[in-house]
Design a protein around this motif. Structure first.
Motif, PDB file in Angstrom:
ATOM      1  N   ARG A 106      -5.146   6.468   9.367  1.00 38.86           N
ATOM      2  CA  ARG A 106      -5.155   5.960   7.981  1.00 38.86           C
ATOM      3  C   ARG A 106      -4.661   4.517   7.944  1.00 38.86           C
ATOM      4  O   ARG A 106      -5.226   3.674   7.235  1.00 38.86           O
ATOM      5  N   VAL A 164     -18.336   3.225   7.312  1.00 35.13           N
ATOM      6  CA  VAL A 164     -17.400   2.106   7.190  1.00 35.13           C
ATOM      7  C   VAL A 164     -18.162   0.795   7.150  1.00 35.13           C
ATOM      8  O   VAL A 164     -17.939  -0.055   6.286  1.00 35.13           O
ATOM      9  N   LEU A 216      -7.354   2.009   9.478  1.00 35.15           N
ATOM     10  CA  LEU A 216      -8.495   1.822   8.588  1.00 35.15           C
ATOM     11  C   LEU A 216      -8.103   1.001   7.366  1.00 35.15           C
ATOM     12  O   LEU A 216      -8.861   0.117   6.927  1.00 35.15           O
ATOM     13  N   THR A 217      -6.922   1.257   6.819  1.00 36.34           N
ATOM     14  CA  THR A 217      -6.453   0.478   5.669  1.00 36.34           C
ATOM     15  C   THR A 217      -6.283  -0.990   6.036  1.00 36.34           C
ATOM     16  O   THR A 217      -6.651  -1.883   5.256  1.00 36.34           O
ATOM     17  N   THR A 240     -16.132   4.587  14.854  1.00 30.42           N
ATOM     18  CA  THR A 240     -15.849   5.440  13.699  1.00 30.42           C
ATOM     19  C   THR A 240     -16.697   6.707  13.666  1.00 30.42           C
ATOM     20  O   THR A 240     -16.365   7.656  12.955  1.00 30.42           O
ATOM     21  N   THR A 268       0.826  -1.223   0.000  1.00 30.44           N
ATOM     22  CA  THR A 268       0.000   0.000   0.000  1.00 30.44           C
ATOM     23  C   THR A 268       0.852   1.262   0.000  1.00 30.44           C
ATOM     24  O   THR A 268       0.355   2.343  -0.333  1.00 30.44           O
ATOM     25  N   TYR A 284      -9.686  -2.668   5.956  1.00 36.02           N
ATOM     26  CA  TYR A 284     -10.185  -2.902   4.607  1.00 36.02           C
ATOM     27  C   TYR A 284      -9.429  -4.035   3.922  1.00 36.02           C
ATOM     28  O   TYR A 284     -10.043  -4.897   3.261  1.00 36.02           O
ATOM     29  N   PRO A 288     -16.212   3.147  -0.054  1.00 36.02           N
ATOM     30  CA  PRO A 288     -14.838   2.903  -0.503  1.00 36.02           C
ATOM     31  C   PRO A 288     -13.811   3.552   0.432  1.00 36.02           C
ATOM     32  O   PRO A 288     -14.048   4.631   0.981  1.00 36.02           O
ATOM     33  N   LEU A 289     -12.672   2.884   0.590  1.00 40.55           N
ATOM     34  CA  LEU A 289     -11.629   3.379   1.487  1.00 40.55           C
ATOM     35  C   LEU A 289     -11.187   4.789   1.112  1.00 40.55           C
ATOM     36  O   LEU A 289     -11.049   5.650   1.990  1.00 40.55           O
ATOM     37  N   GLU A 311     -10.976  -7.663   2.674  1.00 41.60           N
ATOM     38  CA  GLU A 311     -10.938  -8.107   1.274  1.00 41.60           C
ATOM     39  C   GLU A 311     -10.280  -9.481   1.114  1.00 41.60           C
ATOM     40  O   GLU A 311     -10.651 -10.247   0.224  1.00 41.60           O
ATOM     41  N   ILE A 327     -13.751   7.314   2.236  1.00 42.46           N
ATOM     42  CA  ILE A 327     -13.744   7.468   3.691  1.00 42.46           C
ATOM     43  C   ILE A 327     -12.556   8.327   4.120  1.00 42.46           C
ATOM     44  O   ILE A 327     -12.708   9.260   4.923  1.00 42.46           O
ATOM     45  N   LEU A 328     -11.377   8.037   3.595  1.00 46.41           N
ATOM     46  CA  LEU A 328     -10.190   8.796   3.981  1.00 46.41           C
ATOM     47  C   LEU A 328     -10.310  10.262   3.577  1.00 46.41           C
ATOM     48  O   LEU A 328      -9.876  11.158   4.310  1.00 46.41           O
TER      49      LEU A 328
END
Length: 419
Positions: A349, A388, A352-353, A383, A306, A356, A393-394, A360, A397-398
């Motif tokens: 960040r 969320v 949260l990543t 949150t 990432t 996600y 989508p991430l 997935e 949200i960010l």
């Protein structure tokens, strides 16, 4: 040279050395209020003597725990007992000595060392009652916060401020550093309808304020309007992380053992709303993340891909040992969060990543925890809204969270006590 001569020379040398030391000037004793040379910051409680007139003739109640101490390890309880008329103590989550597990009720009792009554603010009531405050004039607060919205100490303070206003008491905060600095603000704010004891007010997950600055902001922005006095620190700067201060770190609660934990907590703390272990029950809570069904190497590979700044993810396997925690006694695969550049690292960040990416790759094994009440689901409480959980989508949200954090930072600047 004979052995006896060698011994004689050695003894004479020792006597000369001792005489030289005894003739030198004595080392002066440490003066009252003088801090160790490594300490760069004076805490609010260290500056008490400059504010003693505030306490003259006043009966004092103190909200504190094991973190309430001076820079040279004196308990705030003992300091106020010696210098003011301390008549009551108030205990937050984890108890006055920090020995109670997270979420466990705290009972009222008599403090053995001082004979002072201790009233619980984490049991049947989280807000001081009129009866608790009847015999005090000043309600003081001295606890180390960790800079995260869902850490309960700031809300213990908020409830106490409300009660101070309702009962005509002065509220005094002895200020302490934000251990993760005061420059970076991250995360969204609590939306109406999602308020709780880990999010009473619209404050970001990483708020960037000291506990005294938080008190100033909450008092005005959220209409508490109590008679508030903040006893400030000296020497603290917003760029400082905790180890820059030279101050001793005391575990703020059983699962925040180090300042490093405090830094990652504002990101991985939200995993408390999921079936992912956030490392509670290990020696690295909130730095270890995983579950029995996670392939550690694959999660580390995907997270490192990432390109998140200031952090490396190392594949690990761990077994939570604490009773009544996720996956107690079960082997979990996951990652350890290694912060390589804390100036660049963004814990919210990152946390949260992680959520996600795990979702997935989980093949349906990831889930959000069910709420134990009829209130909003736990993840929504962490949150601050349902986005969320709703699958937004991430990237979106960010973007929303960055905008909210920026707005809060601009609002909060007017309450800064330090540059």
């Amino acid at each position: 040279m004979q052995f006896k001569q060698i011994i004689s020379i050695f003894v004479i040398t020792l006597l000369i050395t001792a005489a030289a030391h005894s003739s030198s000037a004595p080392v002066p004793p440490k003066q009252a209020g003088e801090l160790p040379p490594t300490v760069k910051v004076r805490l609010g409680i260290d500056n008490l003597d400059k504010h003693l007139t505030l306490f003259q003739g006043k009966r004092v109640g103190l909200i504190t725990n094991q973190t309430g101490m001076t820079s040279d390890f004196q308990s705030t309880i003992d300091v106020l007992k010696a210098k003011t008329q301390l008549v009551a103590l108030f205990s937050p989550e984890h108890g006055i000595r920090g020995h109670v597990p997270a979420g466990a009720s705290v009972s009222s009792y008599i403090d053995e060392s001082t004979g002072t009554p201790v009233y619980s603010l984490y049991g049947q009531t989280k807000k001081p009652t009129a009866e608790m405050l009847a015999n005090i004039d000043i309600l003081a607060f001295d606890m180390q916060d960790i800079g995260a919205r869902f850490y309960t100490y700031m809300y213990t303070m908020a409830y106490a401020m409300q009660s101070a206003k309702e009962n005509g008491k002065t509220f005094v905060v002895f200020d302490r550093p934000n251990p993760v600095g005061g420059e970076v603000v991250e995360g969204n704010i609590i939306q109406p309808g999602y308020e709780s004891f880990i999010g009473m007010y619209p404050i970001p997950a990483r708020h960037g304020l000291t506990i005294g600055e938080l008190a100033r902001l909450m008092n005005r922005e959220y209409n508490i309007n109590c008679d508030l006095v903040v006893v400030p620190m000296t020497g603290w700067q917003r760029s400082m992380y905790f180890d820059d201060t030279g101050l001793p770190w005391v575990m703020t609660s059983p699962n925040i053992p180090t300042p490093d934990t405090a830094l990652t907590y504002s990101g991985t703390g939200i995993l408390g709303g999921t079936n992912i272990s956030e490392g509670i029950g290990t020696t690295r809570p909130f730095e270890l993340v995983g579950a029995p069904w996670i392939q550690a190497d694959e999660l580390a590979r995907q997270m490192n891909a990432t390109g998140l700044p200031g952090v490396v993810f190392r594949p690990v396997y761990f077994t939570p040992r604490q009773v009544d925690v996720k996956y107690q006694g079960r082997l979990c695969g996951g990652v350890q969060i290694h912060v390589t550049d804390r100036q660049a690292f963004r814990p919210v960040r990152t946390g949260l990543t992680l959520m996600y990416v795990i979702n997935e790759m989980s093949e349906g094994k990831f889930s959000f925890n069910q709420s134990a009440t009829d209130a909003a689901p736990t993840i929504d409480i962490y949150t601050g809204d349902s986005n969320v959980r709703g699958g937004a989508p991430l990237a979106e949200i960010l973007r929303q969270w960055n905008d909210a954090a920026g707005q809060f930072k601009e609002l909060s600047k007017q309450y800064y006590l330090y540059q």
